[in-house]
Design an enzyme around this catalytic site. Structure first.
Site, PDB file in Angstrom:
ATOM      1  N   HIS A  53      -6.290  32.623  12.208  1.00  0.00           N
ATOM      2  CA  HIS A  53      -4.942  32.758  11.642  1.00  0.00           C
ATOM      3  C   HIS A  53      -4.378  34.181  11.710  1.00  0.00           C
ATOM      4  CE1 HIS A  53      -7.218  32.307   7.546  1.00  0.00           C
ATOM      5  NE2 HIS A  53      -7.163  33.570   7.837  1.00  0.00           N
ATOM      6  N   HIS A  84      -1.117  29.365   6.426  1.00  0.00           N
ATOM      7  CA  HIS A  84      -2.543  29.678   6.564  1.00  0.00           C
ATOM      8  C   HIS A  84      -3.312  29.676   5.258  1.00  0.00           C
ATOM      9  CE1 HIS A  84      -1.999  33.653   4.871  1.00  0.00           C
ATOM     10  NE2 HIS A  84      -3.164  34.086   5.260  1.00  0.00           N
ATOM     11  N   LYS A 144     -18.378  34.843  -2.759  1.00  0.00           N
ATOM     12  CA  LYS A 144     -17.310  35.782  -2.415  1.00  0.00           C
ATOM     13  C   LYS A 144     -17.926  37.059  -1.854  1.00  0.00           C
ATOM     14  CE  LYS A 144     -13.025  34.584  -3.517  1.00  0.00           C
ATOM     15  NZ  LYS A 144     -11.957  34.692  -2.501  1.00  0.00           N
TER      16      LYS A 144
END
Lengths: 486, 138
Positions: free
Chosen positions: A334, A409, A485
């Site tokens: 993206h 996106h 994360k």
């Protein structure tokens, strides 16, 4: 510092807004923004719309300077932007129009597991990913590569992972461009980019990058879901990462060079971060060749990350990846620029399509699609924030006709990192996620608050806008269960 | 710290920084950048490195110099805490900077600044001081 947009904005219909080119003398085309009423209120609050107008000044731009509903303020180009330039008419390529994280993208893996199968193993899985996947600031990979090997990655992309046993043929088949852009030029890459890239293969990175274990929560299109082999309560895994320091260095090197060649090509731009050159120029070809190296690096990197996900699942379930049904639904970029054929004013043209925070969304029967998806269109993977949900969509003919086959996106930020850190504490965010049954591990200290769900726009609104406008359509929605994360 | 403040930027990290002259503005910009990366008090000035940069104007010079400093963070795992500008004009900077290798036990890394952007750079005079905004990509 945040300046709300005060320029003209005309409502075309429920999902489309226009910035007329009369707004600035230097605008060559109109700005066209996809958003519903709710989103446009938030979009107006920062400088993103001004950036849409600025992009409309680029030489060779065709149709419109587009913005997707997840648009937010970037530097130079907005994030969530799309600009295509006509090579025949001096169309430019801009490193800023691709972004620093070249081929930042997402991949979606399916498994044959269901929510009930992983309930008791969820925490173990998230811890397993945390230990197995190098993540966080300056993380270095366990996959060690030499200079020669790195060059192979830059020209072969995900095929490198295949040659090392980190991929299957089916993974490659279901990756945008089969995980490689032809014409990558390793000679156009600086020594510094090599240095930054070598250490980071097979690492997740920091910031908004993640690996997420998800469950199919809602199905909108049973037939398409069937083709993907997805049904309700089934477990999927989403990987979001890019070209790490390698792509950043390439963007930085070339943005710097192009600031100095603006006068050579008589290009006037309102922001240095929009620096560009004609794609047909020597500098343009060099950047494009280097950018492709970074795109290939990123495809290989996400493939290596998928390999680490496979290993983690295999270890925890004591079964092979095949037995667990782990396969790739799709992988896409993206942040990228590509040469694509599109029809403009009834004529087929070769355009340089910049997608910065925007996703390719080719409609049914496009020759670039894997055989399996020919009839339904390209899978489009839209990650949301870590507490809400994500979507699988499909590209449409309307996207081909209107947006050069492009859609949104992600959720798109609506709060700055400063505001998010001020509004939330780590304990608060963790508690909120736990209440929803979501397990989280984060490598970075600030990531949890800066990436808090409240810092993002509502993913359901963003998807409503692209589905309502017809530039993609919903297949299913995923709910997060476990998050790693960076 | 009073020589800089964090700005609201939706996607990335932005700062506004001040200095009584160009030299001070450069030093304060670098100090602010490392303050975002790591708790600066924990960094010891154990080794020094000469860092130069060139550019066509002072805005670009500041960006290029900060990018040079960041190179040592990205590739050499080195962070800095002291910045001595030996020579500075609108197009060239020569500096000696001091710092040490990252030690994960002592240094708590806060942000991975990946690049310094051109986007908001504009060194200008305000209230008898020089000031600029800087947007970092993270």
């Amino acid at each position: 510092m945040i300046n709300a947009y005060n320029g003209p904005l005309e409502k075309i219909d429920n999902y489309r807004w226009r910035i007329p080119k009369s707004f600035m003398v230097s605008m060559r085309v109109d700005g066209l923004i996809y958003a519903n009423d709710k989103l446009i209120d938030s979009i107006r609050k920062d400088s993103a719309l001004q950036q849409v107008a600025n992009v409309a000044t680029l030489p060779g731009i065709v149709k419109h300077s587009f913005a997707m509903p997840d648009i937010h303020w970037g530097y130079g180009f907005s994030i969530g932007g799309l600009a295509a330039t006509d090579i025949e008419k001096g169309g430019v390529i801009s490193p800023g129009g691709v972004g620093y994280d070249i081929n930042c993208g997402v991949r979606l893996l399916k498994t044959d597991l269901f929510e009930k199968d992983i309930k008791l193993k969820l925490k173990e899985l998230v811890y397993g990913l945390y230990y197995n996947v190098p993540a966080g600031i300056g993380s270095k990979g366990d996959i060690k590569i030499s200079v020669k090997e790195e060059e192979k990655i830059l020209t072969k992309g995900a095929a490198w992972a295949l040659s090392k046993g980190y991929a299957t043929e089916s993974d490659i088949e279901h990756t945008e461009d089969r995980g490689v852009m032809e014409g990558a030029n390793p000679d156009a890459v600086s020594e510094r980019a090599y240095e930054r890239g070598r250490k980071q293969s097979g690492t997740l990175g920091s910031g908004n990058h993640f690996i997420e274990i998800q469950v199919v929560d809602k199905i909108y299109d049973e037939k398409a879901a069937g083709i993907f082999g997805l049904s309700k309560d089934q477990i999927t895994v989403m990987v979001h990462s890019g070209s790490r320091g390698f792509g950043y260095q390439i963007c930085d090197d070339y943005a710097k060079k192009m600031v100095h060649t603006l006068s050579k090509y008589n290009i006037k731009i309102p922001d240095r971060q929009l620096a560009c050159v004609p794609l047909d120029s020597e500098e343009g070809k060099l950047y494009f060749g280097a950018m492709k190296c970074a795109a290939n690096y990123a495809w290989n990197n996400r493939q290596c990350l998928m390999h680490l996900v496979r290993q983690t699942f295999e270890k925890i379930f004591a079964k092979s990846s095949q037995a667990l049904g782990i396969s790739l639904i799709y992988d896409l970029a993206h942040n990228i620029a590509k040469l694509e054929k599109h029809v403009v004013d009834g004529r087929e043209k070769v355009l340089c399509v910049h997608r910065k925070g925007a996703t390719r969304a080719f409609g049914p029967n496009h020759p670039e699609l894997p055989q399996k998806y020919k009839d339904i269109g390209q899978p489009v993977i839209i990650p949301g924030d870590m507490g809400t949900g994500s979507y699988l969509l499909l590209g449409t003919q309307a996207a081909m006709d209107e947006t050069f086959g492009t859609t949104c996106h992600g959720a798109g930020r609506c709060l700055s990192r400063k505001a998010a850190s001020h509004n939330y504490t780590v304990a608060q965010v963790k508690k909120e996620l736990e209440k929803k049954g979501i397990a989280i591990m984060a490598a970075g200290k600030n990531t949890i608050t800066e990436e808090a769900p409240g810092a993002y726009k509502d993913i359901d609104d963003v998807v409503d806008a692209v589905d309502g406008a017809g530039i993609s359509r919903r297949v299913c929605r995923f709910r997060p269960l476990g998050v790693l994360k960076g | 710290m009073s020589f800089y403040q964090l700005l609201e930027h939706t996607a990335d990290l932005g700062i506004r920084v001040w200095g009584r002259d160009l030299k001070a503005l450069f030093i304060n910009s670098a100090s602010a950048m490392y303050d975002l990366i790591v708790d600066a008090k924990t960094v010891r000035p154990v080794k020094h490195i000469k860092i130069n940069a060139k550019a066509q104007d002072r805005d670009e010079l500041l960006k290029n110099w900060l990018s040079e400093l960041l190179y040592y963070f990205h590739v050499k795992d080195t962070i800095f805490c002291r910045f001595d500008i030996v020579r500075l004009d609108e197009k060239n900077v020569v500096s000696i900077v001091m710092g040490e290798k990252i030690d994960k036990d002592r240094h708590s890394l806060q942000h991975e600044i990946k690049a310094v952007t051109f986007h908001a750079l504009n060194i200008h005079k305000t209230d008898n001081r020089l000031s600029t905004d800087i947007i970092f990509d993270i």
